[in-house]
Scaffold this active site. Sequence first.
Site, short mmCIF file in Angstrom:
data_model
loop_
_atom_site.label_atom_id
_atom_site.label_comp_id
_atom_site.label_asym_id
_atom_site.label_seq_id
_atom_site.Cartn_x
_atom_site.Cartn_y
_atom_site.Cartn_z
N SER A 250 0.85 -1.19 0.00
CA SER A 250 0.00 0.00 0.00
C SER A 250 0.88 1.24 0.00
O SER A 250 2.11 1.15 0.07
CB SER A 250 -0.90 0.00 1.23
OG SER A 250 -0.12 0.34 2.37
N LYS A 251 0.24 2.38 -0.04
CA LYS A 251 0.91 3.69 -0.06
C LYS A 251 1.97 3.81 1.05
O LYS A 251 2.98 4.47 0.87
CB LYS A 251 -0.11 4.80 0.13
CG LYS A 251 -0.84 5.15 -1.14
CD LYS A 251 -0.18 6.34 -1.83
CE LYS A 251 -0.46 6.41 -3.29
NZ LYS A 251 0.50 5.74 -4.15
N ARG A 252 1.69 3.17 2.18
CA ARG A 252 2.63 3.22 3.31
C ARG A 252 4.02 2.76 2.88
O ARG A 252 5.02 3.13 3.48
CB ARG A 252 2.17 2.29 4.44
CG ARG A 252 1.11 2.84 5.34
CD ARG A 252 0.80 1.85 6.44
NE ARG A 252 0.38 0.55 5.91
CZ ARG A 252 1.04 -0.59 6.09
NH1 ARG A 252 2.15 -0.61 6.78
NH2 ARG A 252 0.59 -1.71 5.57
N HIS A 253 4.06 1.88 1.89
CA HIS A 253 5.34 1.32 1.47
C HIS A 253 6.07 2.20 0.45
O HIS A 253 7.09 1.80 -0.08
CB HIS A 253 5.13 -0.07 0.87
CG HIS A 253 4.58 -1.05 1.85
ND1 HIS A 253 3.27 -1.47 1.83
CD2 HIS A 253 5.15 -1.67 2.91
CE1 HIS A 253 3.07 -2.33 2.82
NE2 HIS A 253 4.19 -2.46 3.49
N GLY A 254 5.53 3.37 0.17
CA GLY A 254 6.18 4.25 -0.81
C GLY A 254 5.47 4.14 -2.14
O GLY A 254 4.26 3.91 -2.18
#
Length: 485
Positions: A250-254
């Site tokens: 997800s976005k959390r991972h960049g």
Amino acid sequence: MIKTRFAPSPTGQLHIGNIRTALFAYLYARHTGGKFILRIEDTDIERSHEDFTVALMEDMRWLGLEWDEGPDAGGGNGPYRQSERLAIYKEYAEKLVSEGRAYYCYCSEEEIEERKAKLEAEGKPPHYDGKCRHLSAAERKTLEAEGRVPVIRFWSYEEDFEFDDVVKGNVKFPKGMVGDFVILRSNGLPLYNFAVVIDDMLMEVSHVLRADEHLSNTVRQLMIYKACGVKSPVFAHMALVLGPDKKKLSKRHGATSVDEFRKMGYLPESLLNYLALLGWSSPDGREILSKDDLIKLFDLDRLSTSPAIFDPVKLDWIAKHDVINSDIERIFNLALPYIMETGLIDDAYLSDTKNRDFLKGVVQLTRGYCSRLSQIKEHIDYFLNDDFEIHPDAMAFLKKDTSAPVINAFRELILKETGDVGEEQFVKIADEISRRTGVKGKNLFMPLRAALTGRPHGPEIYFLIPVIGSERTVKRLDRALGLIG
Ligand code: GLU
């Protein structure tokens, strides 16, 4: 003939997981000499946007995943946007009604919910209770007179279903798992499970490769195939792509969308190569693979059964290899927009071929430090600007007692050189500095690098000097000596 398809819903940017699905479907079609279809599943009117369709086609073209049939490519089984196929869904849904496999249902959402809750309270499966299964023409008329507009609901089979998935093996769905389900809404829009079967059937798709989150949908799809009297395609439900922390990517991972990777300046072949390794491995263990290699080697028997972990370090490793090995002219042209972003050069500067050649030399020298071309910006400053900032680690080296004598000796020796200072000359100069000052190794090279670039790391000094030129080299040495004080 083998026919695969990629059937994205244009509700957002193409995500790594989606494009991996597209890539595998593409590779399988190309490997087998089959066809690859692009179908836009845009029946979720509220969430679908034409901009996303345009963007996803651009992403696919950028990666080199060209389709044989699809919007704008034609093919005999179009149209390839579901929103343009509503008449087809209506025809097939009505056919199922006429055959007694589906029926018009007039129950409102609230009525259904209420009855479901009751069933649940009685410990029964909360399926649609079949109220409208046997309506007579007169009953339908009455309901329509009340202003009710019907949906078309599929009459589920009361039997076990099973199929052999390429990745998951034999998958069983015991009877009673699903109740009667809607296939066409009252506004004429089809539901996913229905539209996907009608389309795959009419487009003669032989192999469905998709994310394993669709596995549970397959039972409904198998029922529709059965009702249509058509053999279902081969299914391959691929394991998810997870982030390095083993949670759903997800976005959390960049960066997670193709567009983001493109904007960062990754080469398309690097992303393509890396994506292929997310849930597949080559039979010979190679990891650096061109598109042609992938087409030659890809097969469904090497799809992984466990989730793939997205590893940005590995992507960068592949990407760096590609940046170094790609044609310099291409890399220079792709790097140019990022260099322009620094504001250190403008069009006038570039119109001079001498400047262009100089910049190309810089890119050639520094591309080995880049896995994505935006990183070139970090290396441009000290080539174009003699007043570059000095990194604290570089300054620490300059401040060492041994540094001024080394720089002074270097200054004197380089001024004596008449030609280019390449590796051979530089080694001789370094030996001489060492002889004169008694300094060698890191204490000799680091102050020179710090003086010439302001950084503790970078290209070999003997590569740098010919690009910067002797005059600017001396200027930088003087500046460093001034800073040491
Ligand atoms: N539109 C569906 C999705 O994007 C396609 C699923 C399928 O391939 O059947 O998830």
